[in-house]
Design a protein around this motif. Structure first.
Motif, PDB file in Angstrom:
ATOM      1  N   PRO A   1       5.257   0.993   6.543  1.00 45.84           N
ATOM      2  CA  PRO A   1       5.598   0.792   7.952  1.00 45.84           C
ATOM      3  C   PRO A   1       5.546   2.092   8.759  1.00 45.84           C
ATOM      4  CG  PRO A   1       7.226  -0.248   6.535  1.00 45.84           C
ATOM      5  CD  PRO A   1       6.351   0.570   5.652  1.00 45.84           C
ATOM      6  N   ALA A   2       5.848   3.211   8.100  1.00 41.50           N
ATOM      7  CA  ALA A   2       5.894   4.461   8.842  1.00 41.50           C
ATOM      8  C   ALA A   2       4.514   5.054   9.077  1.00 41.50           C
ATOM      9  CB  ALA A   2       6.779   5.467   8.093  1.00 41.50           C
TER      10      ALA A   2
ATOM     11  N   ALA B   1       2.574  -5.775  14.527  1.00 43.42           N
ATOM     12  CA  ALA B   1       1.873  -5.724  13.244  1.00 43.42           C
ATOM     13  C   ALA B   1       2.841  -5.350  12.129  1.00 43.42           C
ATOM     14  CB  ALA B   1       0.725  -4.721  13.320  1.00 43.42           C
ATOM     15  N   THR B   2       3.691  -4.353  12.403  1.00 41.31           N
ATOM     16  CA  THR B   2       4.636  -3.912  11.384  1.00 41.31           C
ATOM     17  C   THR B   2       5.645  -5.008  11.067  1.00 41.31           C
ATOM     18  OG1 THR B   2       4.423  -1.750  12.385  1.00 41.31           O
ATOM     19  CG2 THR B   2       6.131  -2.011  10.727  1.00 41.31           C
TER      20      THR B   2
ATOM     21  N   LEU C   1       7.712  -9.125   7.312  1.00 43.37           N
ATOM     22  CA  LEU C   1       7.961 -10.524   6.978  1.00 43.37           C
ATOM     23  C   LEU C   1       7.152 -10.931   5.753  1.00 43.37           C
ATOM     24  CD1 LEU C   1       8.984 -13.396   7.644  1.00 43.37           C
ATOM     25  CD2 LEU C   1       6.995 -13.651   9.122  1.00 43.37           C
ATOM     26  N   SER C   2       5.869 -10.549   5.792  1.00 37.44           N
ATOM     27  CA  SER C   2       4.948 -10.937   4.734  1.00 37.44           C
ATOM     28  C   SER C   2       5.351 -10.305   3.407  1.00 37.44           C
ATOM     29  CB  SER C   2       3.545 -10.493   5.142  1.00 37.44           C
ATOM     30  OG  SER C   2       2.591 -11.139   4.385  1.00 37.44           O
TER      31      SER C   2
ATOM     32  N   ALA D   1      -1.549 -18.031   8.232  1.00 38.08           N
ATOM     33  CA  ALA D   1      -1.717 -18.514   9.603  1.00 38.08           C
ATOM     34  C   ALA D   1      -0.867 -17.718  10.598  1.00 38.08           C
ATOM     35  CB  ALA D   1      -1.347 -19.994   9.679  1.00 38.08           C
ATOM     36  N   PHE D   2       0.371 -17.411  10.230  1.00 39.06           N
ATOM     37  CA  PHE D   2       1.289 -16.815  11.208  1.00 39.06           C
ATOM     38  C   PHE D   2       1.221 -15.295  11.248  1.00 39.06           C
ATOM     39  CE2 PHE D   2       4.617 -20.441  11.651  1.00 39.06           C
ATOM     40  CZ  PHE D   2       3.589 -21.278  12.044  1.00 39.06           C
ATOM     41  N   THR D   3       1.067 -14.663  10.065  1.00 38.59           N
ATOM     42  CA  THR D   3       1.108 -13.204  10.102  1.00 38.59           C
ATOM     43  C   THR D   3      -0.285 -12.585  10.156  1.00 38.59           C
ATOM     44  OG1 THR D   3       1.094 -12.876   7.709  1.00 38.59           O
ATOM     45  CG2 THR D   3       3.238 -13.213   8.741  1.00 38.59           C
TER      46      THR D   3
END
Lengths: 298, 349
Positions: B37-38, B174-175, B180-181, B244-246
């Motif tokens: 994430p960073a 995006a992060t 979530l993923s 589909a969602f991410t």
């Protein structure tokens, strides 16, 4: 039901039966290979595409019809023996599932190669067959379909004669019966498999020409494999008779369902109806109508 | 003290291995929640990590069914579609449903479908079953296109991802979607890992290796198979939600076609059957392969290498790889990885 309704049903039925013959045509290629080597050859559809695409590309380059046919057949022979050498031989004695997945990979290769070599555009194919429907007792029948059925019948007759009256045909049957026994009496399995794949290639060529003339030759031609699978499931994977009867049943019921059931569910059911039908039959007869039952041993 | 001694006697603990495992898990957490994430660029997350995570999860699900339980399925993307469209509809039609609940409900819908299409497995084996899973593939795609209700009457059946949030925290960036993923994938993978090491997991393997023998020693074969279908479809369904969602954010039923099913099958073939790690290795491979091929092709052939040629050569390479792996390394990348590790280990010691 009035007389005309009755005629209409017959017409739909005949049309369905004839298109079923086209399915059988593809399915027979599967059966040949399955019978002799126990491989469910998913690449059969891509072989159909490859054969048809090679043929039509040769014709478009000005090579005469007969010569193109001969060259394409030679290519299919080469393909059959190459597959035997590079895919089947290293995988000998592996599980049927492994072999099936290998043919999945094979179908990707053949599809990719066919389109890489010959391009992805759609080719029209004119076999010089007149496709005007004619009337028999008030029913319209497509002459193209009828000719396709005749060709399929001739091919089945030819294959049967080949199986019963030639030495290599006898060898085929021996291998289909018992691979180990066939090996023990000195039959050369690799050569037989190569020949069988060639025979399947020939069937693919015939199917490719007929289907290609119908649909145009393009990538979607390889998807007829998906039409042939329920036919195989219905008829049993190892029976040529099953492939024919299965094709007829699926063709006819698919058309009838499309006409009489389709309107209730919004149409477009031909994509899955054959599968549903095959499933129902399977639940009653788990190895298809004509398939061989296998004994279970621990 | 006595209890401890008893435990130690029963299960000798390999401390070195345990420490190694803990270190590995910690490193994984630090990378997944700290480093990525960073530092990861938007491109890396959007084009590589998100599809990688969704496909990995789908592959873990399929591996459970095909790798562990031995039931070949060619309909995985249908279950992904059920998950994706299920989540869309739960979210749309139930006001204020938490995201986690939506995803679980979507997974349950997919599991229901899985059980229905797994029913034939009670009678059918091998190819007959594989072909019947195709029925799921075509039926689901047809139903989703045909009935507008599933896509809220969108004329082409397209659905778009809703606003994603957990406890009021927006995950639309995006992060956020990555977090979530990655969390979903980790939780479900941990559960699957537990499962395959449990009695149920051993039942799966018994059914795969010899169904008749499994029945003889008292494995409830029918229940085991249906359970495998249910759990596998549950996971694949949630993978469909992620897809589909991410990742895509907008999907149509045609996006969940047979090619996607084959892709997931190829992931577990290349990665290694009956290996959770294999699912991740295979997914990474499948995601990176086209990017690698397009770079390589552009480098070697320049402008001649257009997207059509790329597509075809990708098919050829993929097909050839499948065959090569089946011939030379049936246990896939996972086994290669092990061998590499052993070789490095033996050299250093």
């Amino acid at each position: 039901m009035s007389y005309y309704d009755f005629l209409f049903v017959i017409e739909v039925l005949v049309g369905g039966l004839l298109s079923g013959v086209m399915y059988s045509l593809v399915a027979i290629g599967f059966v040949l290979i399955y019978k002799t080597s126990g491989v469910l050859n998913f690449a059969q559809g891509s072989m159909v595409l490859f054969a048809a695409l090679t043929f039509v590309s040769l014709v478009e380059r000005g090579i005469p019809f007969a010569l193109s046919l001969l060259i394409t057949f030679a290519v299919m022979v080469a393909l059959g023996f190459t597959i035997e050498r590079t895919v089947l031989r290293p995988l000998v004695n592996r599980s049927p599932m492994t072999l099936f997945m290998a043919t999945l990979g094979l179908s990707y290769i053949i599809e990719g190669a066919a389109q890489l070599i010959w391009g992805t555009q759609v080719h029209g194919l004119d076999l010089g067959i007149d496709d005007t429907p004619f009337e028999v007792g008030g029913i319209l029948i497509s002459s193209f379909d009828l000719l396709a059925a005749a060709i399929a019948a001739a091919m089945v007759a030819g294959l049967s004669a080949f199986f019963y009256w030639t030495r290599i045909g006898l060898a085929f049957r021996a291998v289909a019966d018992d691979q180990f026994a066939a090996l023990a009496v000195g039959l050369r399995l690799p050569r037989i498999w190569g020949t069988v794949w060639t025979a399947a290639g020939f069937v693919a060529l015939v199917a490719g020409l007929l289907w290609g003339a119908r649909l145009g030759i393009q990538f979607s031609l390889s998807l007829i494999v998906l039409k042939a699978l329920p036919v195989l499931v219905l008829g049993g994977f190892d029976s040529i008779l099953g492939a024919i009867v299965g094709g007829l049943i699926i063709g006819a019921s698919e058309k009838l369902a499309e006409v009489y059931l389709g309107p209730f569910v919004g149409g477009g059911i031909e994509g899955w109806f054959a599968y549903a039908l095959a499933l129902v039959v399977l639940l009653v007869r788990p190895s298809g109508l004509f398939g061989q039952k296998t004994a279970e041993r621990v | 003290m006595a209890v401890q001694a008893l435990d130690a006697a029963r299960l000798p603990v390999d401390w070195a291995k345990l420490v190694q495992k803990l270190a590995l898990a910690t490193a994984l957490f630090v990378v997944a929640y700290g480093v990525v994430p960073a530092y990861a660029s938007g491109y890396l997350v959007e084009a590589i990590l998100l599809p990688f995570l969704a496909l990995s999860l789908a592959a873990v699900g399929l591996n459970l069914l095909t790798g562990y339980c031995g039931q070949l399925s060619l309909g995985s993307s249908a279950f992904m579609a059920v998950g994706a469209f299920g989540a869309y509809n739960f979210n749309l039609r139930v006001e204020g449903l938490p995201l986690a609940v939506t995803m679980i409900l979507a997974g349950i819908s997919a599991a229901g479908f899985g059980v229905v299409f797994g029913l034939p497995s009670l009678r059918l084996r091998g190819f007959y079953l594989a072909v019947s899973t195709l029925a799921a593939q075509f039926f689901v795609q047809w139903a989703l296109t045909k009935f507008g209700w599933f896509s809220n009457d969108n004329p082409s059946g397209v659905i778009s991802a809703p606003h994603l949030a957990v406890a009021g925290l927006s995950l639309d960036s995006a992060t956020g979607r990555y977090l979530l993923s990655v969390t979903t994938v980790m939780v479900l993978t941990a559960l699957v890992w537990r499962l395959v090491n449990s009695a149920t997991g051993r039942n799966f393997i018994a059914v795969r290796d010899n169904e008749t023998a499994a029945r003889v020693i008292g494995v409830p074969v029918l229940r085991t198979k249906l359970l495998a279908f249910a759990i596998s479809s549950f996971i694949i369904g949630i993978a469909g939600v992620l897809w589909a969602f991410t990742y895509l954010r907008t999907v149509e039923p045609a996006g969940f076609n047979l090619d996607r099913s084959f892709q997931i099958l190829f992931i577990i073939l290349i990665g290694g059957l009956a290996s959770i790690r294999g699912a991740f290795l295979g997914a990474a491979f499948i995601v990176v392969l086209p990017l690698f091929l397009s770079r390589l092709g552009a480098f070697l052939f320049g402008g001649l290498f257009d997207s059509g040629v790329l597509d075809m050569s990708q098919r050829i390479v993929l097909g050839a790889l499948i065959i090569i792996f089946l011939i030379a390394e049936p246990s896939g990348l996972s086994a290669l990885f092990d061998r590499l590790k052993r070789r490095i280990g033996s050299r250093s010691s």
